[in-house]
Design an enzyme around this catalytic site. Structure first.
Site, PDB file in Angstrom:
ATOM      1  CD  GLU A 123      -6.323  31.898  28.159  1.00  0.00           C
ATOM      2  OE1 GLU A 123      -6.888  30.939  28.699  1.00  0.00           O
ATOM      3  OE2 GLU A 123      -6.275  33.024  28.636  1.00  0.00           O
ATOM      4  CG  MET A 171      -7.324  25.899  28.358  1.00  0.00           C
ATOM      5  SD  MET A 171      -7.077  27.688  28.584  1.00  0.00           S
ATOM      6  CE  MET A 171      -8.486  28.314  27.676  1.00  0.00           C
ATOM      7  CD  GLU A 172     -10.215  29.668  30.817  1.00  0.00           C
ATOM      8  OE1 GLU A 172      -9.234  29.077  31.312  1.00  0.00           O
ATOM      9  OE2 GLU A 172     -10.188  30.860  30.483  1.00  0.00           O
ATOM     10  CG  HIS A 200      -9.495  29.379  38.392  1.00  0.00           C
ATOM     11  ND1 HIS A 200      -9.222  30.642  38.848  1.00  0.00           N
ATOM     12  CD2 HIS A 200      -9.163  29.390  37.079  1.00  0.00           C
ATOM     13  CE1 HIS A 200      -8.761  31.382  37.865  1.00  0.00           C
ATOM     14  NE2 HIS A 200      -8.709  30.643  36.768  1.00  0.00           N
ATOM     15  CD  GLU A 201      -8.840  26.407  34.919  1.00  0.00           C
ATOM     16  OE1 GLU A 201      -9.317  27.001  33.933  1.00  0.00           O
ATOM     17  OE2 GLU A 201      -7.797  26.785  35.498  1.00  0.00           O
ATOM     18  CD  GLU A 213      -7.548  33.601  33.895  1.00  0.00           C
ATOM     19  OE1 GLU A 213      -7.752  33.140  35.037  1.00  0.00           O
ATOM     20  OE2 GLU A 213      -7.767  32.931  32.860  1.00  0.00           O
TER      21      GLU A 213
HETATM   22 ZN    ZN Z   1      -8.209  31.182  34.838  1.00  0.00          ZN
END
Ligand code: ZN
Length: 885
Positions: free
Chosen positions: A130, A272-273, A306-307, A329
């Protein structure tokens, strides 16, 4: 100097969006990993997705820094005249509407210092795709609206890279000749290339499991370097809590058999997800009480959550194009904030969220890079991973929830996930789902997504004792931002309460309503100005406006000091109780700033000291909240309230307040400090962390006194503390006082922790943040320290990034701080432009300063622009700051 027109990169515009001409059904990747030469074979099943009755359009595949080795369509090699290749793309002219494309390329992971694409760091191979990193791995339609099913085979030397990971589930593994081995992974969920990930290295695995709400068992694996294996418990527990919370709160269940986290020291961002394989900056995974602070533990919990939450809000439903970044986001930040509010103290959590927004995002909104939550154009998308897209974006989601109520909001998100599962969509689609699920009209609300700038509401009040009515007139305004001279009125949810003389919330009834509402109620402002008339108001109330910070804006309301102190003591809303104190302190410090500037002696009124003393000495259950209320507004927040920023005056005035409070209330600070000492084992619960915050706030005040008892206490705490929270609190204060003890403490600390990279980061950052006059010299010296390297984003952020946010030292009138930063922007630009651009953004507030500082910063900007090969990343920030583009 004139605008260097010839090097301006083209702006990418939201309105130019066109759907992709070709879909990729499956992507089969094969990596033959080599440190300086990795061969990537990619086999793509390409299907035409445009109307080709008048002929097939060309297929454009993005690619950067790749060496093309072979190219085949349906197994037939293409000749050079059958394709076109540039620095940015590979174009072919298909003859059929579906075909198999084979591409073989080579890249150099060892030489990749940008940490975007495939790179090698600390003995591992890693990827970061990303936003546009996948094009550095292979030629591909690298845009988020092309979703494919990926299968990935990784081959590497077994001895050096025993662990081989990619997205999805492991389907095969085995030996290869010459000491090599392989693993094949298959991800059943279609995804855009930015969610692709691959890792190879010698890593230890920490295992756990989670049973989902439908009874499926999911294996949880965290991979770290072997010496860090004892530091993963907290991250693993946080992950399990997040998985459970997302099932309970949003009905979202995890969908693969395996969820993996890999930690690395070398990473451009927080984490990073990537689908099923999150890659994390080790700062947000590794923690033990002796190496990590309470704040670190909290950040880990928030970021792991969050991820993980992205698995639905980002991976299952993704963005159509990068202008929609806030779709994933804003929503996911909101979800992690909500999670943290549920897991910790909601009031304290909300205050920290608002503090971040007000001190950083408001400044962004006010500067040359101001952009809407859904931007309209960019040159380099990496520059738009901003507070506006993330944090203001989260506030937009929060407002939706406030307007719809928790149940309506949940209906809306259920519909959103159901309707768009497996799709790449827009922020409009999200809002549409909320509207459709609840029948609410959010047409006007959508303006929040397209208007930049921080709105302000001006509130005037009038009480009619005879009629027993209370009128609140609320006007909304928003200043122009670049490209947006005129702003339309927004739909603003304003939560408010009216306090009676005892401090209780009055029941609230608007004219025309049948019955009153108890406690907090919601006003919905839609016009440029509106008057809300409350009836049956028996006495003149004190208004508590924008409870819980129900909208991301500034409030102008002429409360008296007496009223603010009343709110501080009685408001039922924790956020407004805290904010009343902040606004009092802000007003006071700003008046001291004027005294300092005009050469008058500064003095602190006794009423302020008395109010402070009461809060300090009154035993309170929520000690973390008490600690926040005792903390003066930051120099950055104070500076933003000035017409022309005077960093020295702000620093001196704030310091004067702290010193005066410390001097007058020394005994009380000492008592509270001692009462909150913890001798037992380290605990991470709210009680224990609250005690530590309160105690350490007291310690910092005591350290403001040149020769008080504080100094001895602080040195003792530094020597004897068993946890990093207390050690860092002591060392931070020590680092602000020149002398032998400071040098000894810093040396002892480094000696002890030199092998722990994350602790060394803290050591660098606290020296860069010191208010002492020699800070720049010290920072310069530290750039030559063996612990520092320009190749590590964490090190750069800790030393140079921390210095650039040191208001008083960075903005020293000599301009030496500016020259230093510009040197490092230039040095970093060729290594890692993303990080260089982050540093450059420290300059974007330059117009807020006095003429001399403005001209110093401007000449550094122009020096940066002169660089022969400036990245698009840095160019955009600098040129926009100077109004060149
Ligand atoms: Zn995020």
């Amino acid at each position: 100097m004139t605008k260097p027109a010839n090097k301006t990169p083209p702006a990418i515009l939201r309105e130019d969006y066109l759907p992709p001409d070709y879909r990729i059904e499956t992507a089969r990747l094969h990596f033959d990993l080599g440190e300086s030469r990795t061969i990537v074979k990619s086999q793509l099943a390409v299907v035409c997705s445009h109307d080709h009755s008048e002929g097939l359009r060309p297929l454009v595949l993005q690619g950067q820094g790749l060496k093309l080795l072979a190219l085949k369509v349906e197994g037939r090699s293409l000749r050079e005249k059958d394709y076109e290749i540039t620095d940015e793309a590979l174009t072919i002219w298909p003859e059929t509407d579906h075909f198999t494309l084979d591409i073989e390329t080579a890249c150099d992971p060892g030489g990749n210092t940008e940490l975007s694409g495939l790179y090698r760091a600390t003995g591992m191979f890693l990827t970061q795709c990303e936003a546009e990193g996948f094009r550095k791995i292979t030629y591909y339609p690298d845009r988020p609206d092309v979703l494919a099913r990926f299968s990935t085979t990784i081959a590497a030397e077994r001895e050096k890279y025993p662990v081989l990971l990619s997205n999805g589930n492991l389907v095969a593994a085995g030996e290869l000749p010459d000491g090599r081995h392989f693993a094949t992974w298959h991800d059943p969920f279609p995804k855009p290339a930015y969610l692709f990930a691959m890792v190879a290295g010698r890593l230890a695995r920490i295992e756990d499991k989670f049973t989902t709400m439908s009874g499926r068992e999911v294996a949880l694996h965290i991979y770290v370097q072997n010496h860090n294996r004892e530091k993963c418990r907290h991250a693993m527990d946080s992950l399990k809590q997040a998985m459970k919370w997302d099932e309970e709160t949003y009905g979202r269940e995890y969908d693969l058999d395996l969820f993996m986290i890999v930690a690395t020291d070398d990473f451009n961002m927080g984490a990073m997800e990537n689908k099923g394989l999150n890659i994390f900056n080790s700062k947000y995974v590794l923690a033990k009480s002796d190496t990590a602070t309470d704040k670190d533990f909290q950040n880990i919990m928030g970021i792991v959550a969050h991820e993980y939450f992205h698995n639905w809000s980002g991976d299952r439903v993704t963005c159509r194009d990068w202008f929609q970044l806030s779709l994933k986001e804003g929503l996911t930040v909101f979800r992690d904030q909500q999670f943290m509010e549920d897991m910790t103290s909601p009031g304290v959590q909300r205050i920290s969220e608002v503090n971040i927004l007000r001190t950083h995002q408001f400044i962004e909104d006010d500067g040359p890079m101001a952009h809407p939550v859904r931007p309209d154009s960019y040159m380099e998308i990496n520059n738009f991973y901003t507070m506006t897209v993330y944090n203001k974006g989260a506030e937009l989601i929060r407002m939706c929830r406030t307007i719809l109520g928790p149940e309506g909001f949940r209906k809306g998100t259920d519909l959103y996930f159901l309707r768009h599962d497996g799709q790449a969509v827009t922020t409009d689609d999200f809002v549409q789902a909320l509207e459709d699920a609840t029948g609410t009209d959010l047409t006007q609300f959508r303006r929040w997504y397209c208007q930049a700038g921080t709105p302000e509401i001006q509130v005037t009040r009038s009480y009619d004792a005879l009629a027993q009515t209370y009128a609140l007139t609320i006007k909304q305004t928003c200043l122009p931002t670049p490209g947006q001279p005129v702003k339309e009125p927004l739909h603003i949810p304003i939560a408010l309460g009216l306090l009676d003389k005892s401090g209780a919330d009055m029941p609230l009834q608007l004219v025309g309503e049948e019955r009153p509402v108890a406690g907090t109620r919601l006003l919905q402002l839609r016009e440029a100005a509106e008057t809300f008339l409350f009836i049956k108001v028996p006495q003149e109330p004190v208004p508590s406006i924008l409870r819980g910070f129900s909208a991301p804006l500034k409030v102008a309301l002429n409360l008296t000091d007496v009223e603010r102190r009343f709110l501080m003591a009685h408001d039922s809303d924790a956020f407004n109780r805290w904010d009343a104190g902040q606004q009092l302190a802000l007003k006071l410090i700003l008046s001291l700033v004027r005294d300092y500037q005009e050469g008058r002696p500064m003095a602190l009124e006794s009423k302020f000291i008395e109010a402070f003393r009461q809060i300090l000495s009154k035993p309170t259950a929520d000690k973390a909240f008490q600690a926040l209320i005792l903390t003066m507004p930051s120099e950055t927040y104070l500076a933003d309230a000035l017409e022309v920023i005077d960093p020295e005056a702000v620093h001196e005035a704030r310091k004067f307040v702290r010193q005066t409070l410390a001097g007058t209330l020394q005994e009380t600070f000492l008592t509270v400090y001692r009462q909150n000492q913890d001798s037992g084992p380290y605990r991470l619960d709210q009680e224990a962390t609250g005690r530590r915050s309160l105690k350490n706030v007291c310690l910092a005040y005591l350290m403001e006194l040149a020769d008080g008892e504080g100094r001895d206490i602080c040195l003792r705490q530094f020597d004897q503390a068993k946890n990093m929270t207390d050690v860092m609190a002591a060392l931070t204060s020590i680092a602000n006082h020149a002398g032998r003890e400071r040098e000894e403490a810093l040396a002892t600390f480094y000696e002890k922790w030199q092998d722990d990279s994350l602790v060394v980061d803290k050591w660098l950052a606290l020296q860069a943040a010191s208010s002492l006059p020699d800070t720049l010299e010290r920072v310069k010296a530290l750039t030559g320290h063996p612990a520092f390297t320009l190749r590590s984003p964490n090190k750069v952020r800790s030393l140079i990034g921390a210095f650039a946010t040191n208001q008083v030292r960075f903005h020293n009138i000599s301009g030496a701080g500016y020259a230093f930063l510009a040197d490092y922007i230039l040095a970093l630009d060729s290594l890692n432009p993303q990080i260089a651009a982050r540093l450059a953004s420290s300059f974007t507030t330059w117009r807020r300063y006095d003429a001399r500082r403005q001209s110093l910063m401007q000449s550094e900007f122009e020096r940066v622009l002169q660089a022969p090969k400036l990245s698009r990343d840095v160019y955009e920030i600098v040129a926009k700051s100077l109004n060149y583009v």
